[in-house]
Write a protein that holds these residues in place. Sequence first.
Motif, PDB file in Angstrom:
ATOM      1  N   ILE A  65     -12.557  -0.052   0.720  1.00 50.27           N
ATOM      2  CA  ILE A  65     -11.174  -0.487   0.893  1.00 50.27           C
ATOM      3  C   ILE A  65     -10.651  -1.083  -0.410  1.00 50.27           C
ATOM      4  O   ILE A  65     -11.236  -2.017  -0.962  1.00 50.27           O
ATOM      5  N   ILE A  66      -9.538  -0.529  -0.863  1.00 52.30           N
ATOM      6  CA  ILE A  66      -8.912  -0.954  -2.120  1.00 52.30           C
ATOM      7  C   ILE A  66      -7.767  -1.906  -1.807  1.00 52.30           C
ATOM      8  O   ILE A  66      -6.846  -1.556  -1.068  1.00 52.30           O
ATOM      9  N   GLY A  67      -7.829  -3.099  -2.394  1.00 52.67           N
ATOM     10  CA  GLY A  67      -6.733  -4.059  -2.294  1.00 52.67           C
ATOM     11  C   GLY A  67      -6.203  -4.348  -3.680  1.00 52.67           C
ATOM     12  O   GLY A  67      -6.974  -4.392  -4.640  1.00 52.67           O
ATOM     13  N   SER A  68      -4.903  -4.532  -3.796  1.00 54.10           N
ATOM     14  CA  SER A  68      -4.312  -4.821  -5.096  1.00 54.10           C
ATOM     15  C   SER A  68      -3.104  -5.720  -4.921  1.00 54.10           C
ATOM     16  O   SER A  68      -2.404  -5.642  -3.915  1.00 54.10           O
ATOM     17  N   ASP A  69      -2.873  -6.566  -5.890  1.00 51.48           N
ATOM     18  CA  ASP A  69      -1.694  -7.420  -5.878  1.00 51.48           C
ATOM     19  C   ASP A  69      -1.282  -7.681  -7.320  1.00 51.48           C
ATOM     20  O   ASP A  69      -2.123  -7.693  -8.221  1.00 51.48           O
ATOM     21  N   GLN A  70       0.021  -7.871  -7.522  1.00 49.21           N
ATOM     22  CA  GLN A  70       0.522  -8.049  -8.879  1.00 49.21           C
ATOM     23  C   GLN A  70       1.570  -9.145  -8.932  1.00 49.21           C
ATOM     24  O   GLN A  70       2.383  -9.285  -8.011  1.00 49.21           O
ATOM     25  N   VAL A  71       1.535  -9.904 -10.031  1.00 49.76           N
ATOM     26  CA  VAL A  71       2.615 -10.842 -10.324  1.00 49.76           C
ATOM     27  C   VAL A  71       3.029 -10.655 -11.779  1.00 49.76           C
ATOM     28  O   VAL A  71       2.246 -10.197 -12.612  1.00 49.76           O
ATOM     29  N   ALA A  72       4.275 -10.991 -12.031  1.00 51.72           N
ATOM     30  CA  ALA A  72       4.787 -11.033 -13.396  1.00 51.72           C
ATOM     31  C   ALA A  72       4.889 -12.504 -13.777  1.00 51.72           C
ATOM     32  O   ALA A  72       5.258 -13.346 -12.945  1.00 51.72           O
ATOM     33  N   VAL A  73       4.551 -12.817 -15.029  1.00 47.18           N
ATOM     34  CA  VAL A  73       4.589 -14.198 -15.491  1.00 47.18           C
ATOM     35  C   VAL A  73       5.448 -14.265 -16.748  1.00 47.18           C
ATOM     36  O   VAL A  73       5.215 -13.532 -17.715  1.00 47.18           O
ATOM     37  N   LEU A  74       6.446 -15.122 -16.704  1.00 45.31           N
ATOM     38  CA  LEU A  74       7.317 -15.355 -17.856  1.00 45.31           C
ATOM     39  C   LEU A  74       7.136 -16.805 -18.260  1.00 45.31           C
ATOM     40  O   LEU A  74       7.461 -17.712 -17.485  1.00 45.31           O
ATOM     41  N   GLY A  75       6.568 -17.012 -19.440  1.00 45.49           N
ATOM     42  CA  GLY A  75       6.222 -18.375 -19.851  1.00 45.49           C
ATOM     43  C   GLY A  75       5.120 -18.880 -18.940  1.00 45.49           C
ATOM     44  O   GLY A  75       4.056 -18.283 -18.857  1.00 45.49           O
ATOM     45  N   ASP A  76       5.390 -19.946 -18.209  1.00 49.55           N
ATOM     46  CA  ASP A  76       4.393 -20.457 -17.262  1.00 49.55           C
ATOM     47  C   ASP A  76       4.868 -20.287 -15.816  1.00 49.55           C
ATOM     48  O   ASP A  76       4.333 -20.892 -14.902  1.00 49.55           O
TER      49      ASP A  76
END
Length: 192
Positions: A65-76
């Motif tokens: 089972i493949i799980g994935s998650d993403q966030v973008a970070v600008l500065g902190d």
Amino acid sequence: MQPLLLASSSPYRRELLDRLRLPFVCASPDIDESHRPDESATQLVRRLAQEKAMALATQFPNHLIIGSDQVAVLGDRIIGKPHTFERALEQLKASSGKSVSFLTGLALFNSRTGKCQVDCVPFTVHMRLLDDAHLRRYLQAEQPYDCAGSFKAEGLGVSLFQSTEGPDATSLIGLPLICLVDMLMNEGVELP
């Protein structure tokens, strides 16, 4: 080969996984994706990727089972999916001329053995200086309201970039295939 399951309803992740030419099914996990206090962006995406993969183990007891998650970070600051034109415009204005880091958590859970591999793949986008008119045209044409950071790298979003850097460009779209191939090979999966 053990059956492969993508724990996601994302069409972008499905398209990426199709590139590996392996049969797979999709199911959407139901987890709380809230950011915990004192949790770094890296810790957040690693945890969510693992929770997504493991959430479906009872329904799919013999799968990889493949799980994935993403966030973008600008500065902190973590910037998520904008959901609206106004919020997307605000995100892109704040990103103009700056660098945005994308952190993509990836987990491969073997529901038969209980073994779970987890990683986080970083990718940085250096944004052009962008004026309001360009951003408005882009948003009206692309409508990236379901994308972290408010752009689709696989589409017109590339016009917003000055340059990019990272070990795996597919991580920017939400599923780091180079890392996933390593994990699949660790499980004995032979790719075509």
